[in-house]
Design an enzyme around this catalytic site. Structure first.
Site, PDB file in Angstrom:
ATOM      1  N   CYS A 176      45.627 -84.069 -38.428  1.00  0.00           N
ATOM      2  CA  CYS A 176      44.351 -84.504 -39.000  1.00  0.00           C
ATOM      3  C   CYS A 176      44.071 -85.969 -38.706  1.00  0.00           C
ATOM      4  O   CYS A 176      42.992 -86.335 -38.241  1.00  0.00           O
ATOM      5  CB  CYS A 176      44.329 -84.258 -40.507  1.00  0.00           C
ATOM      6  SG  CYS A 176      42.839 -84.876 -41.314  1.00  0.00           S
TER       7      CYS A 176
ATOM      8  N   HIS B 285      15.797 -81.364 -55.910  1.00  0.00           N
ATOM      9  CA  HIS B 285      14.852 -81.301 -54.789  1.00  0.00           C
ATOM     10  C   HIS B 285      14.642 -82.713 -54.237  1.00  0.00           C
ATOM     11  O   HIS B 285      14.535 -83.663 -55.008  1.00  0.00           O
ATOM     12  CB  HIS B 285      13.506 -80.744 -55.269  1.00  0.00           C
ATOM     13  CG  HIS B 285      12.423 -80.832 -54.221  1.00  0.00           C
ATOM     14  ND1 HIS B 285      12.318 -79.928 -53.192  1.00  0.00           N
ATOM     15  CD2 HIS B 285      11.414 -81.732 -54.047  1.00  0.00           C
ATOM     16  CE1 HIS B 285      11.289 -80.255 -52.427  1.00  0.00           C
ATOM     17  NE2 HIS B 285      10.721 -81.353 -52.930  1.00  0.00           N
TER      18      HIS B 285
END
Length: 458
Positions: A42, A440
């Site tokens: 990684c 939103h």
């Protein structure tokens, strides 16, 4: 004389260092062994460096699209030496951090060199001999080198050796159309290389559903990546312009001439030189160490964590292996591999976030299911960002209302998938998300809407 420890950990990938610190904090005397670079795949050749490169490639792509947003950016060029330098700096910071953490932790002794089992309780590192009642194997994996005709006669890259590239390949030919190959393919196309991907199977990333594979193919081809599928008989040869790649079945293709070749056909565990036979540790036909649901091998006192046990192959699954091992040893908490829900990402742009079962797996299971889909062209946030490629799909058990799986291919898909994944871990019905009020404008806000329009999977 052998040095005696309470625990020996072989490898410093995502599981080993955290386990070492946890065991040392519980009063154990711990030895941890690393033969090359601290941090494992990684940190050094996988997630951190490649996603850093993906970010540079995205910046170049967005700059070329600047006019779409009313911005005048002028000609875009990429300085690959600076791209590599940025990648190296970010990767080095993580690698140094892992090594510093281990060397500064009380009760932890760091050994550098190749580890080898001498018996079920003794490990050698060069001239040193270490013994412990508990041994944890966290040795990771490496690229598979396929037996292709002519391969010995040409130079090639793997995902690891690509980390040294500080130039722009004129034409990068990638053998393998799965996760690693696709990420490098789009990345180098955005840097400015001509890119050809050759995949032996009938479609890209065969473990995904066909609609996901088709959408990803469309995304890559729209950026100018050439893709050849069903290229089963592949051979390589030297060419005046670099490397010639031939495909002769099921049909013969014109020779593909590239300047450089990347092999991306899979991964294998680093278990073949550990002397596992001296300890009696069982492996499967692929070299993965066989483990039970608590990560124990067939030999009492020996565990296998991370890529080398064949249960995940991701940084997050490796870290979860550490959590499972620590919970069972120290917390009297019987965590299990079987508690884990499949989850991962594909970091092309836009990314793919995955959780649970695919549609193909649901069909094979025989479960009665409901399915909901929504194109990213119908997601306000995607439209506002000018990134409307892809779609969302979710599958629900028609009898229990539990979520079976989901795919989100689109901007923010690797993040939005987590509200679905967390609901699955909570074993809650899909109506929990359906009735939630999301912020939103986001990608996640359309997941409740999608769940409100489920239809039988036929």
């Amino acid at each position: 004389m052998a040095d005696s420890f309470d625990a020996i950990i072989i490898g410093t990938g995502q599981a080993g260092p955290f386990l070492a610190v946890r065991l040392a904090g519980a009063g154990m005397k711990v030895a941890i062994i690393e033969r090359k670079l601290f941090g494992g795949t990684c940190v050094n050749t996988g997630c951190i460096p490649t996603k850093t490169l993906v970010a540079s490639a995205h910046a170049a792509h967005l700059a070329r699209r600047a006019a779409d947003f009313g911005v005048d950016a002028g000609p875009v060029t990429v300085d690959m030496k600076r791209v590599k330098a940025r990648k190296d700096a970010i990767s080095a910071k993580s690698r140094i951090g892992v090594e510093s953490m281990l060397r500064s932790t009380a009760n932890v002794t760091v050994y550098q060199g190749s580890a080898r089992f001498e018996s079920a309780r003794e490990v050698s590192v060069g001239a040193a001999r270490l013994t412990a009642a508990r041994i944890f194997i966290n040795v990771g994996g490496r690229a598979v080198i396929p037996d292709l005709p002519g391969l010995a006669d040409v130079s090639y890259f793997t995902n690891s050796s690509m980390m040294a590239v500080d130039f722009l390949p004129r034409h990068l030919v990638i053998v393998g159309g799965s996760y690693i190959g696709l990420e490098f393919g789009q990345m180098y196309r955005r840097f400015g290389s001509e890119v050809t991907i050759v995949e032996m199977g009938p479609r890209l990333i065969h473990r995904e559903d066909e609609d996901v594979s088709a959408a990803i193919l469309q995304i890559l081809e729209a950026e100018g990546v050439q893709v050849h599928l069903e290229a089963k008989c592949v051979s390589l040869s030297k060419h005046d312009l670099g490397v010639g790649l031939g495909v002769t079945c099921p049909r013969t293709l014109p020779e593909i001439v590239g300047s450089h070749v990347l092999l991306a056909v899979g991964r294998r565990p680093n278990t073949d030189d550990l002397g596992l036979e001296n300890a009696g540790v069982a492996v499967d036909e692929h070299g993965n160490i066989s483990v039970d649901d608590a990560l124990a091998t067939n030999v009492p006192g020996i565990w296998a964590l991370g890529d080398c046990n064949g249960h995940g192959g991701f940084t997050h699954t490796s870290y979860n292996d550490y959590e499972i091992a620590a919970a069972n040893l120290l917390d009297h908490d019987p965590r299990r591999l079987s508690d884990r829900i499949t989850a991962y990402g594909l970091y092309i742009d836009p990314p793919l976030g995955r959780a649970g079962m695919t549609e193909n797996e649901v069909r094979k299971s025989g479960k009665r299911a409901l399915v909901g889909t929504r194109a990213m062209t119908r997601v306000g946030r995607a439209v506002e960002k000018g990134e409307t490629q892809g779609f969302m799909k979710i599958l629900v058990d028609a009898d229990t209302s539990k979520i079976l799986g989901a795919s989100i291919l689109g901007t923010g898909g690797d993040e939005a998938i987590h509200c679905i994944l967390d609901t699955m871990y909570a074993k809650a019905p899909y109506t929990v998300i359906q009735r939630a009020v999301h912020i939103h404008p986001t990608v996640s806000e359309l997941i409740p809407t999608m769940l409100g329009d489920l239809k039988p999977l036929v």
